[in-house]
Design a protein around this motif. Structure first.
Motif, PDB file in Angstrom:
ATOM      1  N   ILE A 153       0.837  -1.196   0.000  1.00 20.75           N
ATOM      2  CA  ILE A 153       0.000   0.000   0.000  1.00 20.75           C
ATOM      3  C   ILE A 153       0.877   1.253   0.000  1.00 20.75           C
ATOM      4  CG2 ILE A 153      -1.679   1.314   1.364  1.00 20.75           C
ATOM      5  CD1 ILE A 153      -2.819  -1.473   2.213  1.00 20.75           C
ATOM      6  N   VAL A 154       1.961   1.202   0.781  1.00 22.21           N
ATOM      7  CA  VAL A 154       2.903   2.323   0.785  1.00 22.21           C
ATOM      8  C   VAL A 154       3.491   2.509  -0.614  1.00 22.21           C
ATOM      9  CG1 VAL A 154       5.083   3.173   1.730  1.00 22.21           C
ATOM     10  CG2 VAL A 154       3.446   2.014   3.220  1.00 22.21           C
ATOM     11  N   VAL A 155       3.871   1.382  -1.252  1.00 23.44           N
ATOM     12  CA  VAL A 155       4.465   1.450  -2.593  1.00 23.44           C
ATOM     13  C   VAL A 155       3.462   2.047  -3.579  1.00 23.44           C
ATOM     14  CG1 VAL A 155       5.267   0.056  -4.548  1.00 23.44           C
ATOM     15  CG2 VAL A 155       6.100  -0.429  -2.255  1.00 23.44           C
ATOM     16  N   ILE A 156       2.195   1.621  -3.486  1.00 23.43           N
ATOM     17  CA  ILE A 156       1.176   2.118  -4.405  1.00 23.43           C
ATOM     18  C   ILE A 156       1.015   3.635  -4.237  1.00 23.43           C
ATOM     19  CG2 ILE A 156      -1.295   2.097  -4.964  1.00 23.43           C
ATOM     20  CD1 ILE A 156      -1.309  -0.882  -4.260  1.00 23.43           C
ATOM     21  N   LEU A 157       0.942   4.084  -2.979  1.00 19.75           N
ATOM     22  CA  LEU A 157       0.783   5.517  -2.730  1.00 19.75           C
ATOM     23  C   LEU A 157       1.993   6.287  -3.259  1.00 19.75           C
ATOM     24  CD1 LEU A 157      -0.752   5.504   0.877  1.00 19.75           C
ATOM     25  CD2 LEU A 157      -1.896   6.031  -1.294  1.00 19.75           C
ATOM     26  N   ALA A 158       3.177   5.750  -2.963  1.00 18.49           N
ATOM     27  CA  ALA A 158       4.395   6.436  -3.391  1.00 18.49           C
ATOM     28  C   ALA A 158       4.471   6.513  -4.908  1.00 18.49           C
ATOM     29  CB  ALA A 158       5.620   5.710  -2.830  1.00 18.49           C
ATOM     30  N   ALA A 159       4.131   5.384  -5.575  1.00 16.79           N
ATOM     31  CA  ALA A 159       4.224   5.356  -7.039  1.00 16.79           C
ATOM     32  C   ALA A 159       3.219   6.321  -7.648  1.00 16.79           C
ATOM     33  CB  ALA A 159       3.982   3.940  -7.554  1.00 16.79           C
ATOM     34  N   THR A 160       2.014   6.376  -7.089  1.00 12.01           N
ATOM     35  CA  THR A 160       0.996   7.267  -7.616  1.00 12.01           C
ATOM     36  C   THR A 160       1.410   8.724  -7.430  1.00 12.01           C
ATOM     37  OG1 THR A 160      -0.619   5.597  -7.018  1.00 12.01           O
ATOM     38  CG2 THR A 160      -1.467   7.762  -7.574  1.00 12.01           C
ATOM     39  N   LEU A 161       1.960   9.005  -6.256  1.00 12.56           N
ATOM     40  CA  LEU A 161       2.449  10.354  -5.979  1.00 12.56           C
ATOM     41  C   LEU A 161       3.547  10.727  -6.967  1.00 12.56           C
ATOM     42  CD1 LEU A 161       1.913  12.380  -3.565  1.00 12.56           C
ATOM     43  CD2 LEU A 161       4.148  11.640  -2.722  1.00 12.56           C
ATOM     44  N   LEU A 162       4.457   9.785  -7.176  1.00 11.40           N
ATOM     45  CA  LEU A 162       5.593  10.022  -8.059  1.00 11.40           C
ATOM     46  C   LEU A 162       5.118  10.291  -9.486  1.00 11.40           C
ATOM     47  CD1 LEU A 162       8.766   9.865  -8.153  1.00 11.40           C
ATOM     48  CD2 LEU A 162       8.456   7.548  -8.990  1.00 11.40           C
ATOM     49  N   LEU A 163       4.126   9.509  -9.923  1.00 12.93           N
ATOM     50  CA  LEU A 163       3.682   9.611 -11.312  1.00 12.93           C
ATOM     51  C   LEU A 163       2.876  10.882 -11.563  1.00 12.93           C
ATOM     52  CD1 LEU A 163       2.686   5.976 -12.299  1.00 12.93           C
ATOM     53  CD2 LEU A 163       4.490   7.363 -13.271  1.00 12.93           C
ATOM     54  N   PHE A 164       2.060  11.280 -10.592  1.00 12.23           N
ATOM     55  CA  PHE A 164       1.123  12.361 -10.893  1.00 12.23           C
ATOM     56  C   PHE A 164       1.391  13.663 -10.148  1.00 12.23           C
ATOM     57  CE2 PHE A 164      -1.274   8.475 -11.927  1.00 12.23           C
ATOM     58  CZ  PHE A 164      -1.368   8.704 -13.276  1.00 12.23           C
ATOM     59  N   ARG A 165       2.284  13.630  -9.156  1.00 14.14           N
ATOM     60  CA  ARG A 165       2.517  14.864  -8.403  1.00 14.14           C
ATOM     61  C   ARG A 165       3.948  15.360  -8.524  1.00 14.14           C
ATOM     62  NH1 ARG A 165      -1.805  15.604  -8.604  1.00 14.14           N
ATOM     63  NH2 ARG A 165      -3.518  15.586  -7.109  1.00 14.14           N
ATOM     64  N   LYS A 166       4.835  14.495  -9.008  1.00 18.01           N
ATOM     65  CA  LYS A 166       6.239  14.875  -9.031  1.00 18.01           C
ATOM     66  C   LYS A 166       6.689  15.127 -10.462  1.00 18.01           C
ATOM     67  CE  LYS A 166       7.174  14.502  -4.639  1.00 18.01           C
ATOM     68  NZ  LYS A 166       7.360  15.730  -3.865  1.00 18.01           N
ATOM     69  N   ARG A 167       7.764  15.918 -10.575  1.00 12.21           N
ATOM     70  CA  ARG A 167       8.307  16.258 -11.877  1.00 12.21           C
ATOM     71  C   ARG A 167       8.731  15.004 -12.656  1.00 12.21           C
ATOM     72  NH1 ARG A 167      11.577  19.649 -15.127  1.00 12.21           N
ATOM     73  NH2 ARG A 167      13.530  18.528 -15.104  1.00 12.21           N
ATOM     74  N   TRP A 168       9.318  14.038 -11.903  1.00  8.05           N
ATOM     75  CA  TRP A 168       9.835  12.843 -12.561  1.00  8.05           C
ATOM     76  C   TRP A 168       8.725  12.108 -13.319  1.00  8.05           C
ATOM     77  CZ3 TRP A 168       9.653   7.502 -12.806  1.00  8.05           C
ATOM     78  CH2 TRP A 168      10.772   6.888 -13.370  1.00  8.05           C
ATOM     79  N   GLY A 169       7.553  12.009 -12.665  1.00 14.03           N
ATOM     80  CA  GLY A 169       6.425  11.335 -13.293  1.00 14.03           C
ATOM     81  C   GLY A 169       5.966  12.059 -14.545  1.00 14.03           C
ATOM     82  N   ALA A 170       5.950  13.390 -14.466  1.00 16.45           N
ATOM     83  CA  ALA A 170       5.545  14.182 -15.632  1.00 16.45           C
ATOM     84  C   ALA A 170       6.513  13.940 -16.784  1.00 16.45           C
ATOM     85  CB  ALA A 170       5.504  15.654 -15.262  1.00 16.45           C
ATOM     86  N   ILE A 171       7.809  13.877 -16.449  1.00 14.48           N
ATOM     87  CA  ILE A 171       8.812  13.626 -17.495  1.00 14.48           C
ATOM     88  C   ILE A 171       8.588  12.238 -18.099  1.00 14.48           C
ATOM     89  CG2 ILE A 171      11.272  13.292 -17.961  1.00 14.48           C
ATOM     90  CD1 ILE A 171      11.859  15.355 -15.800  1.00 14.48           C
ATOM     91  N   LEU A 172       8.354  11.241 -17.219  1.00 11.58           N
ATOM     92  CA  LEU A 172       8.164   9.865 -17.694  1.00 11.58           C
ATOM     93  C   LEU A 172       7.014   9.800 -18.700  1.00 11.58           C
ATOM     94  CD1 LEU A 172       8.939   6.762 -17.137  1.00 11.58           C
ATOM     95  CD2 LEU A 172       6.854   6.747 -15.796  1.00 11.58           C
ATOM     96  N   LEU A 173       5.871  10.352 -18.303  1.00 13.88           N
ATOM     97  CA  LEU A 173       4.706  10.289 -19.183  1.00 13.88           C
ATOM     98  C   LEU A 173       4.932  11.147 -20.427  1.00 13.88           C
ATOM     99  CD1 LEU A 173       1.912  10.305 -16.481  1.00 13.88           C
ATOM    100  CD2 LEU A 173       2.670   8.402 -17.883  1.00 13.88           C
ATOM    101  N   GLY A 174       5.658  12.257 -20.255  1.00 16.88           N
ATOM    102  CA  GLY A 174       5.951  13.123 -21.399  1.00 16.88           C
ATOM    103  C   GLY A 174       6.840  12.421 -22.408  1.00 16.88           C
TER     104      GLY A 174
END
Lengths: 321, 326
Positions: free
Chosen positions: B182-203
């Motif tokens: 559950i911690v991993v899921i929250l962290a991954a979701t945060l990373l993907l949608f709230r952090k710059r790194w996630g934006a870069i990944l999807l970009g």
């Protein structure tokens, strides 16, 4: 350095790097393998090279049209399992089961081609899924290797006809004749058009759906021949016997200069790629590497070969900079 | 047509579809549990539910790595996760030797090995230009060989108490490993949608050219995504040892097909640039529930393979059709 123009043309051919590699490997193999140029060794080598060349041709055909087939290995296994389960000793049964095996291989390829052609799922995932299905089916029919292959069938494979033509080489010649025949058909030319630029091909009136199904059917012919060879070689039905052919087919085709983007490369390259891979695997055996390292070395060699295949493109890219 | 190369304009639409597909996946999980209860009473009990969820965790962590690679685009896929997982289990157990004190050492060893293998994948894909599919398929055979060389055919060592408690233990009926997930899921979701790194990944996944133009080193970025996938798989192997206790070769093999299936079920666009980890996580639960039912039905390995393959086949075909209908 001045290079004559005719030679420059040869150097730019997509199968040129693989040709250079082939020459190098012949030298290395000749050194490592005693009696490399003798007829006996030539015959033995082609018993293992022929299935490799055939799967390379099969993979090359679908890569040319812009797809890929990861189910080749599992398909071959399934055919061997079905054949070993049904074959009886009578000549009639052998012929009937061989035909059935060919039909099965064609059907498996058609199944992939039909869905990829009409609905268009990513070939990679689609054939990965079917590969799991074929493997499961083979395992269901025959959980452990076995079955019956009549002696009359498997001895044919190691026989030499008329004193100079080993059967594996004959099968290869049949495949080459099939390639030459294909080259004259319109659908085969459409293969390049669809693989190069699907939208443009469609706009110019090419039946893209049929062309893709056609590519998979042609690939199925080569897969069928490879399966027949494998049954002759192993004389058994084994749900895992074809496993290695998937990676080998992709590697051989790419080594042979078939571009993964589709539409670029030719059958000559695919054949050379198959022979190269066969010789590379030979080296592993003749270099006396312990069995623990063999699997590892095989993978490393394939990656190095892929690297080699990428060199001309990398050089072009650097030149453009 | 829904072809690979042309699928990119779809990526924005896929987002709206993903939520839809997730709802279907959740419904399928519920239906499977009800069906399971019918064929094997007790299937729907809390403790069985928890053990299914616990089993999903290991697949879930592998699927996180797979999801990142797929999201980064460029036809990204990692076919070496199964072999890397096996190797990581063997490395962890041989470094642990059943001693709690060795845990940090073994954790670093497993993750570093996975990361290194992933980086080699990344270099081959990004810098040399070998198609991801072939590069990682060849790497799978290299890593399988590495496992053989490393273990000489017989993996040694075992999980220490603390790691077993993490992999197998429960606190208040809740498996410990599930809390971690559950911690991993929250962290991954945060990373993907709230952090710059996630934006870069999807970009990068959605359009590598615009990403490159906006100053991102796409090649280096993708290389590291493969490294991260390897590292995450290494972590999964370390945790998996806590569940199985003693290692064996080819432990990771079943995780390859299922990690890709989970990503596909989760609505992550196979063309890259879209998707969420929650989807893949639900996909993992769906697949684990299905395998639990197949076990309850006493099916053989063969039937399970056919069902998995058939399921992915149906999903991929249905998914492609829906994209076209829109």
């Amino acid at each position: 350095m001045k290079v004559p123009r005719a030679f420059r043309g040869i150097m730019q051919d997509s199968s040129f790097p693989s040709f250079v590699m082939l020459v190098l490997l012949v030298i290395v193999n000749a050194v490592l393998q005693p009696g490399f140029f003798s007829f006996q060794v030539f015959r033995m080598n082609f018993m293992t090279f022929t299935p490799l060349i055939l799967v390379s041709l099969a993979q090359a055909t679908v890569i040319l049209v812009g797809a890929v087939d990861l189910s080749i290995g599992a398909g071959i296994s399934l055919v061997t399992v079905v054949m070993a389960s049904l074959m009886q000793d009578s000549p009639l049964s052998i012929i009937a089961v061989v035909l059935l095996g060919v039909a099965l291989a064609l059907f498996l390829s058609f199944f992939n081609g039909f869905f990829i052609g009409t609905i268009g799922p990513p070939p990679l995932i689609m054939t990965f899924a079917t590969s799991t299905m074929w493997f499961g089916t083979a395992l269901l029919i025959r959980p452990t290797p076995g079955g019956h292959i009549p002696e009359a069938y498997y001895t044919i494979y190691s026989r030499t006809l008329a004193g100079f033509l080993p059967v594996p080489v004959l099968i290869l010649l049949v495949a080459v004749a099939f390639c030459l025949l294909l080259g004259r058909t319109r659908s085969f030319r459409h293969l390049y058009a669809v693989g190069g630029n699907e939208r443009a091909a469609r706009a110019s009136g090419i039946n893209v759906t049929w062309t893709k199904i056609f590519a998979f059917l042609v690939s199925g012919v080569f897969v069928a021949l490879a399966a027949l060879c494998l049954v002759g070689q192993t004389a058994t039905g084994d749900a895992r016997s074809g496993q290695g052919f998937t990676l080998n087919s992709v590697a051989a085709a790419v080594i042979g200069g078939i571009a993964f983007s589709g539409g670029k490369g030719n059958y000559v390259g695919a054949i050379i790629g198959g022979i190269i891979l066969g010789m590379l695997i030979n080296i592993i055996y003749f270099a006396n590497i312990t069995s623990f390292y063999q699997e590892f070395m095989k993978g490393v060699i394939i990656i190095v070969a892929l690297l080699f295949g990428a060199v001309p493109r990398l050089r072009r890219e650097l030149a453009q900079r | 047509m829904g072809n690979y190369a042309q699928a990119q304009p779809w990526s924005s639409r896929v987002k709206t579809l993903a939520s839809n597909q997730l709802a279907i996946a959740v419904l399928a999980v519920i239906a499977l549990f009800v069906f399971g209860e019918i064929i094997a009473p007790g299937f729907l009990s809390f403790s069985h539910l928890m053990s299914v969820l616990r089993l999903s965790v290991f697949l879930g962590i592998v699927a996180l790595g797979q999801a990142l690679v797929v999201m980064a685009g460029g036809e990204g896929i990692d076919l070496s996760v199964g072999s890397v997982l096996s190797l990581a289990v063997c490395i962890s157990s041989s470094l642990l030797l059943g001693k709690d004190a060795n845990i940090p050492f073994a954790l670093i060893g497993a993750v570093a090995a996975g990361f290194a293998i992933g980086l080699v994948n990344g270099i081959g894909v990004s810098y040399i230009g070998i198609p991801p599919l072939i590069m990682t398929l060849a790497m799978a055979s290299v890593v399988e060989g590495l496992s053989l060389i490393y273990t000489r055919g017989y993996p040694t060592g075992q999980a220490p108490e603390l790691l077993e408690a993490l992999g197998n233990g429960r606190i208040l009926q809740i498996p410990n490993i599930l809390v971690l997930w559950i911690v991993v899921i929250l962290a991954a979701t945060l990373l993907l949608f709230r952090k710059r790194w996630g934006a870069i990944l999807l970009g990068v996944g959605a359009n590598s050219i615009t990403a490159e133009l906006s100053g991102i080193n796409v090649r280096r970025f993708r290389m590291f995504v493969y490294g991260i996938c390897g590292g995450i798989t290494g972590l999964a192997g370390f945790l998996l040892l806590g569940y199985v206790g003693t290692p064996y070769l080819n432990l990771g093999a079943p995780y390859l097909m299922t990690s890709i299936a989970a990503v596909a079920i989760g609505g992550i666009s196979l063309a890259g640039g879209a998707g969420s980890y929650v989807g893949a996580a639900i996909g993992c639960i769906l697949l684990t529930t299905l395998s639990s039912i197949l076990v309850a039905l006493k099916t053989t390995e063969a039937v399970r393979q056919i069902v998995y393959g058939g399921l992915v086949f149906i999903i991929v075909v249905a998914y492609t059709r829906r994209k076209r209908d829109l």
